[in-house]
Design a protein around this motif. Structure first.
Motif, PDB file in Angstrom:
ATOM      1  N   PHE A 118      51.876  37.592  34.573  1.00  0.00           N
ATOM      2  CA  PHE A 118      50.541  37.168  34.963  1.00  0.00           C
ATOM      3  C   PHE A 118      50.232  35.885  34.211  1.00  0.00           C
ATOM      4  CE2 PHE A 118      45.867  38.148  34.111  1.00  0.00           C
ATOM      5  CZ  PHE A 118      45.438  37.801  35.376  1.00  0.00           C
ATOM      6  N   SER A 119      49.608  34.926  34.851  1.00  0.00           N
ATOM      7  CA  SER A 119      49.347  33.651  34.173  1.00  0.00           C
ATOM      8  C   SER A 119      47.856  33.367  34.058  1.00  0.00           C
ATOM      9  CB  SER A 119      50.006  32.510  34.951  1.00  0.00           C
ATOM     10  OG  SER A 119      49.298  32.246  36.149  1.00  0.00           O
ATOM     11  N   GLY A 120      47.530  32.438  33.183  1.00  0.00           N
ATOM     12  CA  GLY A 120      46.157  31.999  33.046  1.00  0.00           C
ATOM     13  C   GLY A 120      45.623  31.390  34.325  1.00  0.00           C
ATOM     14  N   GLU A 121      46.481  30.695  35.051  1.00  0.00           N
ATOM     15  CA  GLU A 121      46.072  30.123  36.338  1.00  0.00           C
ATOM     16  C   GLU A 121      45.666  31.221  37.313  1.00  0.00           C
ATOM     17  OE1 GLU A 121      49.141  27.511  37.762  1.00  0.00           O
ATOM     18  OE2 GLU A 121      49.048  26.296  35.952  1.00  0.00           O
ATOM     19  N   GLU A 122      46.418  32.316  37.318  1.00  0.00           N
ATOM     20  CA  GLU A 122      46.061  33.452  38.182  1.00  0.00           C
ATOM     21  C   GLU A 122      44.756  34.093  37.707  1.00  0.00           C
ATOM     22  OE1 GLU A 122      50.212  35.293  39.727  1.00  0.00           O
ATOM     23  OE2 GLU A 122      49.965  35.173  37.540  1.00  0.00           O
ATOM     24  N   ALA A 123      44.569  34.180  36.398  1.00  0.00           N
ATOM     25  CA  ALA A 123      43.322  34.733  35.860  1.00  0.00           C
ATOM     26  C   ALA A 123      42.139  33.867  36.282  1.00  0.00           C
ATOM     27  CB  ALA A 123      43.399  34.824  34.334  1.00  0.00           C
ATOM     28  N   LEU A 124      42.318  32.557  36.217  1.00  0.00           N
ATOM     29  CA  LEU A 124      41.252  31.646  36.619  1.00  0.00           C
ATOM     30  C   LEU A 124      40.922  31.793  38.103  1.00  0.00           C
ATOM     31  CD1 LEU A 124      39.315  29.357  35.932  1.00  0.00           C
ATOM     32  CD2 LEU A 124      41.206  27.752  36.314  1.00  0.00           C
ATOM     33  N   GLU A 125      41.942  31.941  38.918  1.00  0.00           N
ATOM     34  CA  GLU A 125      41.737  32.117  40.357  1.00  0.00           C
ATOM     35  C   GLU A 125      40.957  33.404  40.655  1.00  0.00           C
ATOM     36  OE1 GLU A 125      41.543  31.027  44.119  1.00  0.00           O
ATOM     37  OE2 GLU A 125      42.462  29.796  42.575  1.00  0.00           O
ATOM     38  N   ILE A 126      41.296  34.476  39.973  1.00  0.00           N
ATOM     39  CA  ILE A 126      40.583  35.743  40.156  1.00  0.00           C
ATOM     40  C   ILE A 126      39.133  35.599  39.695  1.00  0.00           C
ATOM     41  CG2 ILE A 126      40.414  38.140  39.336  1.00  0.00           C
ATOM     42  CD1 ILE A 126      43.538  38.091  39.264  1.00  0.00           C
ATOM     43  N   ALA A 127      38.938  34.951  38.553  1.00  0.00           N
ATOM     44  CA  ALA A 127      37.578  34.752  38.036  1.00  0.00           C
ATOM     45  C   ALA A 127      36.752  33.894  38.987  1.00  0.00           C
ATOM     46  CB  ALA A 127      37.630  34.119  36.653  1.00  0.00           C
ATOM     47  N   ARG A 128      37.341  32.859  39.529  1.00  0.00           N
ATOM     48  CA  ARG A 128      36.618  32.001  40.480  1.00  0.00           C
ATOM     49  C   ARG A 128      36.202  32.783  41.718  1.00  0.00           C
ATOM     50  NH1 ARG A 128      40.280  26.531  40.295  1.00  0.00           N
ATOM     51  NH2 ARG A 128      39.239  25.576  38.499  1.00  0.00           N
ATOM     52  N   ARG A 129      37.033  33.711  42.131  1.00  0.00           N
ATOM     53  CA  ARG A 129      36.745  34.505  43.324  1.00  0.00           C
ATOM     54  C   ARG A 129      35.715  35.609  43.055  1.00  0.00           C
ATOM     55  NH1 ARG A 129      41.532  36.642  44.135  1.00  0.00           N
ATOM     56  NH2 ARG A 129      40.996  38.794  43.712  1.00  0.00           N
ATOM     57  N   LEU A 130      35.854  36.314  41.931  1.00  0.00           N
ATOM     58  CA  LEU A 130      35.020  37.486  41.671  1.00  0.00           C
ATOM     59  C   LEU A 130      33.801  37.210  40.789  1.00  0.00           C
ATOM     60  CD1 LEU A 130      37.811  40.168  41.131  1.00  0.00           C
ATOM     61  CD2 LEU A 130      36.474  39.716  43.210  1.00  0.00           C
ATOM     62  N   ALA A 131      33.851  36.148  39.998  1.00  0.00           N
ATOM     63  CA  ALA A 131      32.734  35.813  39.102  1.00  0.00           C
ATOM     64  C   ALA A 131      32.648  34.289  38.978  1.00  0.00           C
ATOM     65  CB  ALA A 131      32.949  36.460  37.743  1.00  0.00           C
ATOM     66  N   PRO A 132      32.331  33.617  40.077  1.00  0.00           N
ATOM     67  CA  PRO A 132      32.408  32.150  40.109  1.00  0.00           C
ATOM     68  C   PRO A 132      31.496  31.426  39.122  1.00  0.00           C
ATOM     69  CG  PRO A 132      31.323  32.987  42.082  1.00  0.00           C
ATOM     70  CD  PRO A 132      31.863  34.172  41.341  1.00  0.00           C
ATOM     71  N   GLU A 133      30.451  32.054  38.648  1.00  0.00           N
ATOM     72  CA  GLU A 133      29.529  31.408  37.717  1.00  0.00           C
ATOM     73  C   GLU A 133      29.904  31.640  36.246  1.00  0.00           C
ATOM     74  OE1 GLU A 133      27.026  29.368  38.711  1.00  0.00           O
ATOM     75  OE2 GLU A 133      27.880  29.661  40.700  1.00  0.00           O
ATOM     76  N   THR A 134      30.876  32.503  36.000  1.00  0.00           N
ATOM     77  CA  THR A 134      31.251  32.834  34.632  1.00  0.00           C
ATOM     78  C   THR A 134      32.253  31.830  34.088  1.00  0.00           C
ATOM     79  OG1 THR A 134      30.929  35.181  35.138  1.00  0.00           O
ATOM     80  CG2 THR A 134      32.158  34.659  33.132  1.00  0.00           C
ATOM     81  N   PRO A 135      31.944  31.198  32.952  1.00  0.00           N
ATOM     82  CA  PRO A 135      32.887  30.241  32.373  1.00  0.00           C
ATOM     83  C   PRO A 135      34.159  30.938  31.883  1.00  0.00           C
ATOM     84  CG  PRO A 135      30.833  30.326  31.100  1.00  0.00           C
ATOM     85  CD  PRO A 135      30.713  31.310  32.206  1.00  0.00           C
TER      86      PRO A 135
END
Length: 104
Positions: A72-89
Motif C-alpha cells: 500500500f502506498s502513500g499515493e493510494e492513501a491520498l487517493e482514498i482520502a480525497r475520495r472519502l474525506a476530501p476536506e481533510t488535510p
C-alpha cells in the motif's frame, strides 16, 4: 476558524488518523501530537482496508500517513482520502519519500 482547522492548545478533542505500519513510528507520532496538541485523539490504521473503514465511519481533522507501507502506498492513501474525506488535510510523514515524490 472553519470546521476543518485543527485548534491549538486545550479544548475539544481533535481526532487524528495515523496511517502507519510501524509501532515505533506510531509511538513517535503520538508523543509529538500529545506535546503539540494535547486535545488530539489518535486513531491508527495499518492498511488500505483500515483507512477506508476509518474514513467511512469517522470524521478526522487530520490524516498523517507514512509514504511506503507493505502492499500500500502513500499515493493510494491520498487517493482514498480525497475520495472519502476530501476536506481533510493529509500530511505524509516519512523518511523515504524522496525529493522528487515530495515535489510531485
Amino acid at each position: 476558524m472553519n470546521e476543518r482547522e485543527v485548534p491549538r492548545g486545550e479544548g475539544a478533542p481533535v481526532d487524528v488518523l495515523i496511517v502507519e505500519d510501524s509501532r515505533f513510528d506510531v509511538e513517535l507520532l503520538t508523543e509529538a501530537l500529545a506535546e503539540a496538541l494535547p486535545a488530539a485523539r489518535t486513531h491508527v490504521v495499518r492498511d488500505e482496508q483500515g483507512l477506508a473503514a476509518a474514513l467511512t465511519d469517522g470524521d478526522y481533522a487530520l490524516i498523517l500517513s507514512d509514504y511506503e507501507l507493505p502492499g500500500f502506498s502513500g499515493e493510494e492513501a491520498l487517493e482514498i482520502a480525497r475520495r472519502l474525506a476530501p476536506e481533510t488535510p493529509v500530511i505524509f510523514v516519512s523518511g523515504v519519500i524522496g525529493e522528487d515524490n515530495a515535489v510531485e
